[in-house]
Enzyme design. Structure first.
Site, mmCIF file in Angstrom:
data_model
loop_
_atom_site.group_PDB
_atom_site.id
_atom_site.type_symbol
_atom_site.label_atom_id
_atom_site.label_comp_id
_atom_site.label_asym_id
_atom_site.label_seq_id
_atom_site.Cartn_x
_atom_site.Cartn_y
_atom_site.Cartn_z
ATOM 1 N N LYS A 174 0.845 -1.216 0.000
ATOM 2 C CA LYS A 174 0.000 0.000 0.000
ATOM 3 C C LYS A 174 0.868 1.249 0.000
ATOM 4 O O LYS A 174 0.628 2.169 -0.767
ATOM 5 C CB LYS A 174 -0.886 0.060 1.265
ATOM 6 C CG LYS A 174 -1.895 -1.038 1.404
ATOM 7 C CD LYS A 174 -2.776 -0.822 2.635
ATOM 8 C CE LYS A 174 -2.062 -0.889 3.961
ATOM 9 N NZ LYS A 174 -1.543 -2.209 4.337
ATOM 10 N N ARG A 206 -9.491 1.333 8.948
ATOM 11 C CA ARG A 206 -9.122 -0.052 9.199
ATOM 12 C C ARG A 206 -10.171 -0.785 10.018
ATOM 13 O O ARG A 206 -10.021 -1.960 10.305
ATOM 14 C CB ARG A 206 -7.825 -0.042 9.994
ATOM 15 C CG ARG A 206 -6.705 -0.872 9.417
ATOM 16 C CD ARG A 206 -5.546 -0.604 10.335
ATOM 17 N NE ARG A 206 -4.391 -1.365 10.136
ATOM 18 C CZ ARG A 206 -3.305 -0.934 9.501
ATOM 19 N NH1 ARG A 206 -3.286 0.214 8.876
ATOM 20 N NH2 ARG A 206 -2.242 -1.673 9.487
ATOM 21 N N ARG A 216 11.172 -6.336 4.697
ATOM 22 C CA ARG A 216 11.089 -4.864 4.679
ATOM 23 C C ARG A 216 12.214 -4.216 5.489
ATOM 24 O O ARG A 216 12.528 -4.669 6.581
ATOM 25 C CB ARG A 216 9.757 -4.417 5.298
ATOM 26 C CG ARG A 216 8.617 -4.545 4.351
ATOM 27 C CD ARG A 216 7.526 -3.577 4.666
ATOM 28 N NE ARG A 216 6.810 -3.896 5.873
ATOM 29 C CZ ARG A 216 5.499 -3.709 6.013
ATOM 30 N NH1 ARG A 216 4.794 -3.213 5.020
ATOM 31 N NH2 ARG A 216 4.900 -3.993 7.138
ATOM 32 N N ARG A 259 11.382 -2.742 11.084
ATOM 33 C CA ARG A 259 10.314 -2.383 12.016
ATOM 34 C C ARG A 259 10.173 -3.457 13.092
ATOM 35 O O ARG A 259 10.228 -4.642 12.786
ATOM 36 C CB ARG A 259 8.981 -2.274 11.258
ATOM 37 C CG ARG A 259 8.749 -0.933 10.633
ATOM 38 C CD ARG A 259 7.594 -0.933 9.674
ATOM 39 N NE ARG A 259 6.355 -1.493 10.200
ATOM 40 C CZ ARG A 259 5.197 -1.479 9.550
ATOM 41 N NH1 ARG A 259 5.134 -0.921 8.350
ATOM 42 N NH2 ARG A 259 4.118 -2.001 10.073
ATOM 43 N N ARG A 304 -0.907 -9.615 12.747
ATOM 44 C CA ARG A 304 -1.460 -8.476 11.990
ATOM 45 C C ARG A 304 -2.360 -8.966 10.860
ATOM 46 O O ARG A 304 -3.387 -8.357 10.573
ATOM 47 C CB ARG A 304 -0.324 -7.600 11.453
ATOM 48 C CG ARG A 304 0.200 -6.663 12.537
ATOM 49 C CD ARG A 304 1.590 -6.139 12.271
ATOM 50 N NE ARG A 304 1.773 -5.559 10.975
ATOM 51 C CZ ARG A 304 2.941 -5.538 10.338
ATOM 52 N NH1 ARG A 304 4.021 -6.077 10.884
ATOM 53 N NH2 ARG A 304 3.030 -4.971 9.165
#
Ligand SMILES: Nc1ncnc2c1ncn2[C@@H]1O[C@H](COP(=O)(O)OP(=O)(O)O)[C@@H](O)[C@H]1O
Length: 285
Positions: A65, A142, A176, A220, A231
């Site tokens: 996203k 969300r 990531r 992260r 998640r």
């Protein structure tokens, strides 16, 4: 919370952020109408159209996203506002919320709607004072409650729902990296998912950092396998209903990512009727 109160009572203040102004100029029900209004015959000689894009990006953690919303934001000249970034900014400050947020985020849970509204309202107000108009929201709404409140206070034009197979999502999250200096996102994962159960195989090259970022990469804290799985579970429980909310309004555009950025970006532009937008914009610049 004052900002939340303003968000809940859009008509109570005359000078407020973008969110609080319901656009009268767009009464869209169908995405195709929006696309023809904004893109099929945009007036490129008019640098200030009466109303800018108000888009939402949905999708599971790791789907990309942020990557695609940020590219579109550069292309369309509207701010990319990611509530995850706002949460991380608050986390890295020494503000009173920081400790409380760290516990929630690092367990893969959602922050309360109130905190999110507060952070988002402040961000929109700061943007408005700098003359920003329009937005691409990433990571918001969300929950159904967030979607309903957003719906009360402004008109969303288009909701893009990015989709990718779940095994690839996990690999992408684990790969990531963020440059601790410039804040740009990269991905060190080299993905080669096999075709199985009727699903096509998928390859994605890593998105490697330039040399000046390479030594400053951080991961992260919520991108561990256990937290990513949580998640994804929370997304399916709380955020998937948001897809149906927008589907029922005729605003949802589903987009199955065919691969990495080189394959997906041109196809996404095509799906959005924006494939010649860049060319025309640069021609009048
Ligand atoms: N709209 C939101 N509502 C509640 N919590 C949010 C929201 N946006 C971000 N967060 C919090 O910030 C974290 C990181 O968000 P984000 O960067 O969007 O992650 P993801 O990669 O899971 O899409 C989320 O796991 C959640 O704790």
């Amino acid at each position: 919370m004052a900002a939340l109160t303003r968000l809940l009572k859009p008509s109570s203040s005359a000078s407020t952020s973008l969110l609080f102004r319901r656009s009268l100029s767009t009464t869209t029900a169908a995405v195709s109408e929006i696309q023809s209004q904004h893109h099929q015959s945009p007036n490129f000689s008019d640098p200030k159209p009466s109303r800018n894009f108000q888009w939402v990006f949905l999708g599971c953690p790791g789907v990309g996203k942020g990557t695609y919303a940020s590219r579109l934001s550069n292309l369309l000249g509207v701010p990319h506002i990611a509530t995850g970034d706002l949460v991380r900014e608050e986390l890295s400050s020494s503000g009173p919320l920081s400790r409380q947020l760290a516990d929630i985020v690092n367990q893969g849970k959602l922050v309360s709607d109130e905190i999110i509204f507060d952070l988002l309202s402040k961000r929109l107000e700061a943007g408005e004072s700098k003359g920003e108009s329009g937005f691409i929201l990433d990571g918001f709404p969300r929950t159904i409650r967030q979607a309903e409140i957003l719906d009360e206070v402004t008109e969303i034009d288009l909701v893009v729902n990015l989709k990718l197979r779940e095994d690839v999502l996990v690999e992408k999250c684990l790969g990531r990296r963020i440059c601790s200096q410039c804040g740009k996102g990269f991905n060190v994962a080299s993905i080669n998912a096999k075709a199985e159960n009727g699903r096509p195989g998928m390859s994605m090259a890593p998105l490697l950092p330039p040399p000046h970022c390479a030594s400053k990469l951080i991961t992260r804290a919520d991108d561990t396998e256990q937290v990513v799985q949580e998640r994804l579970r929370v997304y399916n429980e709380k955020s998937q209903p948001v897809e149906d909310f927008y589907k029922n309004q005729g605003k949802l555009m589903e987009f199955d990512l065919p691969g990495g950025i080189p394959e997906s970006w041109p196809k996404l532009l095509e799906a959005l009727n924006l494939d010649d937008y860049e060319v025309k914009r640069s021609a009048v610049a």
